[in-house]
Scaffold this motif. Structure first.
Motif, mmCIF file in Angstrom:
data_model
loop_
_atom_site.group_PDB
_atom_site.id
_atom_site.type_symbol
_atom_site.label_atom_id
_atom_site.label_comp_id
_atom_site.label_asym_id
_atom_site.label_seq_id
_atom_site.Cartn_x
_atom_site.Cartn_y
_atom_site.Cartn_z
ATOM 1 N N GLU A 1 -16.997 -14.291 34.942
ATOM 2 C CA GLU A 1 -18.154 -14.911 34.655
ATOM 3 C C GLU A 1 -19.342 -14.159 35.472
ATOM 4 N N VAL A 2 -18.895 -13.665 36.500
ATOM 5 C CA VAL A 2 -19.958 -12.796 37.423
ATOM 6 C C VAL A 2 -20.086 -11.476 37.205
ATOM 7 N N ALA A 3 -18.962 -10.792 36.536
ATOM 8 C CA ALA A 3 -18.831 -9.351 36.433
ATOM 9 C C ALA A 3 -19.351 -9.142 35.026
ATOM 10 N N ASP A 4 -20.011 -7.699 34.872
ATOM 11 C CA ASP A 4 -20.182 -7.645 33.383
ATOM 12 C C ASP A 4 -19.163 -6.740 32.632
ATOM 13 N N LYS A 5 -18.151 -6.422 33.330
ATOM 14 C CA LYS A 5 -17.013 -5.790 32.688
ATOM 15 C C LYS A 5 -15.968 -5.884 33.908
ATOM 16 N N TRP A 6 -14.688 -6.157 33.535
ATOM 17 C CA TRP A 6 -13.601 -6.022 34.476
ATOM 18 C C TRP A 6 -12.080 -5.733 33.775
ATOM 19 N N GLY A 7 -11.199 -5.201 34.524
ATOM 20 C CA GLY A 7 -10.013 -4.805 33.669
ATOM 21 C C GLY A 7 -9.121 -4.487 34.918
ATOM 22 N N VAL A 8 -7.718 -4.343 34.441
ATOM 23 C CA VAL A 8 -6.471 -3.864 35.163
ATOM 24 C C VAL A 8 -6.237 -2.799 34.567
ATOM 25 N N ASP A 9 -5.817 -1.550 35.330
ATOM 26 C CA ASP A 9 -5.205 -0.371 35.019
ATOM 27 C C ASP A 9 -3.828 -0.331 35.737
ATOM 28 N N ARG A 10 -2.991 -0.145 35.057
ATOM 29 C CA ARG A 10 -1.456 0.314 35.756
ATOM 30 C C ARG A 10 -1.522 1.702 36.363
ATOM 31 N N ARG A 11 -1.028 1.899 37.559
ATOM 32 C CA ARG A 11 -1.037 3.191 38.316
ATOM 33 C C ARG A 11 0.698 3.532 38.121
ATOM 34 N N GLY A 12 0.721 4.752 38.400
ATOM 35 C CA GLY A 12 2.247 5.296 38.464
ATOM 36 C C GLY A 12 2.919 4.926 39.689
ATOM 37 N N GLY A 13 4.190 4.621 39.933
ATOM 38 C CA GLY A 13 4.889 4.031 41.014
ATOM 39 C C GLY A 13 4.947 2.607 41.028
ATOM 40 N N GLY A 14 4.337 2.084 40.025
ATOM 41 C CA GLY A 14 4.501 0.586 39.869
ATOM 42 C C GLY A 14 3.393 -0.309 40.490
ATOM 43 N N GLY A 15 2.266 0.312 40.569
ATOM 44 C CA GLY A 15 1.193 -0.408 41.081
ATOM 45 C C GLY A 15 0.162 -0.388 40.201
ATOM 46 N N LYS A 16 -1.045 -1.235 40.523
ATOM 47 C CA LYS A 16 -2.278 -1.742 39.480
ATOM 48 C C LYS A 16 -3.428 -1.235 40.293
ATOM 49 N N THR A 17 -4.523 -1.152 39.660
ATOM 50 C CA THR A 17 -5.963 -1.297 40.181
ATOM 51 C C THR A 17 -6.642 -2.314 39.411
ATOM 52 N N VAL A 18 -7.212 -3.436 40.112
ATOM 53 C CA VAL A 18 -8.134 -4.458 39.311
ATOM 54 C C VAL A 18 -9.383 -4.075 39.541
ATOM 55 N N TRP A 19 -10.179 -4.000 38.633
ATOM 56 C CA TRP A 19 -11.522 -3.565 38.898
ATOM 57 C C TRP A 19 -12.777 -4.213 38.137
ATOM 58 N N PHE A 20 -14.147 -4.209 38.627
ATOM 59 C CA PHE A 20 -15.165 -4.962 37.878
ATOM 60 C C PHE A 20 -16.358 -4.251 38.283
ATOM 61 N N GLU A 21 -17.291 -4.453 37.323
ATOM 62 C CA GLU A 21 -18.660 -3.469 37.272
ATOM 63 C C GLU A 21 -19.649 -4.747 37.210
ATOM 64 N N CYS A 22 -20.651 -4.689 38.046
ATOM 65 C CA CYS A 22 -21.881 -5.651 38.036
ATOM 66 C C CYS A 22 -22.995 -4.762 37.786
ATOM 67 N N ASP A 23 -23.798 -4.925 36.869
ATOM 68 C CA ASP A 23 -24.960 -3.930 36.508
ATOM 69 C C ASP A 23 -26.206 -4.781 36.741
ATOM 70 N N THR A 24 -27.228 -3.877 37.034
ATOM 71 C CA THR A 24 -28.579 -4.383 37.594
ATOM 72 C C THR A 24 -29.358 -4.637 36.171
ATOM 73 N N SER A 25 -29.043 -4.168 34.920
ATOM 74 C CA SER A 25 -29.622 -4.531 33.665
ATOM 75 C C SER A 25 -29.258 -5.878 33.194
ATOM 76 N N ALA A 26 -28.209 -6.226 33.602
ATOM 77 C CA ALA A 26 -27.625 -7.558 33.009
ATOM 78 C C ALA A 26 -28.405 -8.733 33.477
#
Length: 122
Positions: free
Chosen positions: A97-122
Motif C-alpha cells: 500500500e505504501v510502496a510504488d513497487k516491491w519484490g523479492v529476489d532470491r540470492r545465491g547460497g539460499g538467501g533473499k533480498t526483499v526490496w521496495f521503492e518509493c517515488d516522489t512522482s507518485a
C-alpha cells in the motif's frame, strides 16, 4: 549496513532513514519508507533464525529504494484471509500500500533480498 536486529532495531533504523531523507531533501517520503523498513526488519526478527541482515537505502532519480537481504531461503508471501484478531501477517499488505513497487529476489547460497521503492512522482 550489516545488522543483527532485535525488537527495538526498527526505531533506530527509522532515525537513520529520517536523516538520509533529510539530507536528500525527500522528507515527504519518510512515512512510507519508515513503515516499509519497519515491516521488513520485523520480518527478519520474526523469521530469520540468526536475525542478521543487510540494509541498503539507495537514492534514485525519482525517489528511494530500500533493500533488506538475509540468509534465510524462505520467501515472504502475502497471506490472504487472515482472521481479524491475527497479530501478524499483514506486513507485506501494508508494504504494497505504501510502496510504488516491491519484490523479492532470491540470492545465491539460499538467501533473499526483499526490496521496495518509493517515488516522489507518485
Amino acid at each position: 549496513m550489516r545488522l543483527t536486529v532485535g525488537e527495538h532495531s526498527a526505531r533506530h533504523i527509522r532515525r537513520i532513514v529520517r536523516s538520509l531523507l533529510a539530507d536528500w531533501e525527500l522528507p515527504e517520503l519518510y512515512d512510507a519508507v519508515a513503515l516499509g523498513v519497519t515491516e521488513l526488519v520485523a520480518n527478519v526478527v520474526r523469521h530469520v533464525p540468526d536475525r542478521r541482515c543487510r540494509l541498503l537505502v539507495l537514492r534514485q532519480e525519482a525517489g528511494v529504494r530500500v533493500e533488506v537481504a538475509d540468509g534465510c531461503a524462505e520467501v515472504p508471501c502475502m497471506e490472504g484471509g487472515l482472521p481479524l484478531d491475527s497479530e501478524g501477517g499483514r506486513g507485506l499488505v501494508l508494504l504494497s500500500e505504501v510502496a510504488d513497487k516491491w519484490g523479492v529476489d532470491r540470492r545465491g547460497g539460499g538467501g533473499k533480498t526483499v526490496w521496495f521503492e518509493c517515488d516522489t512522482s507518485a
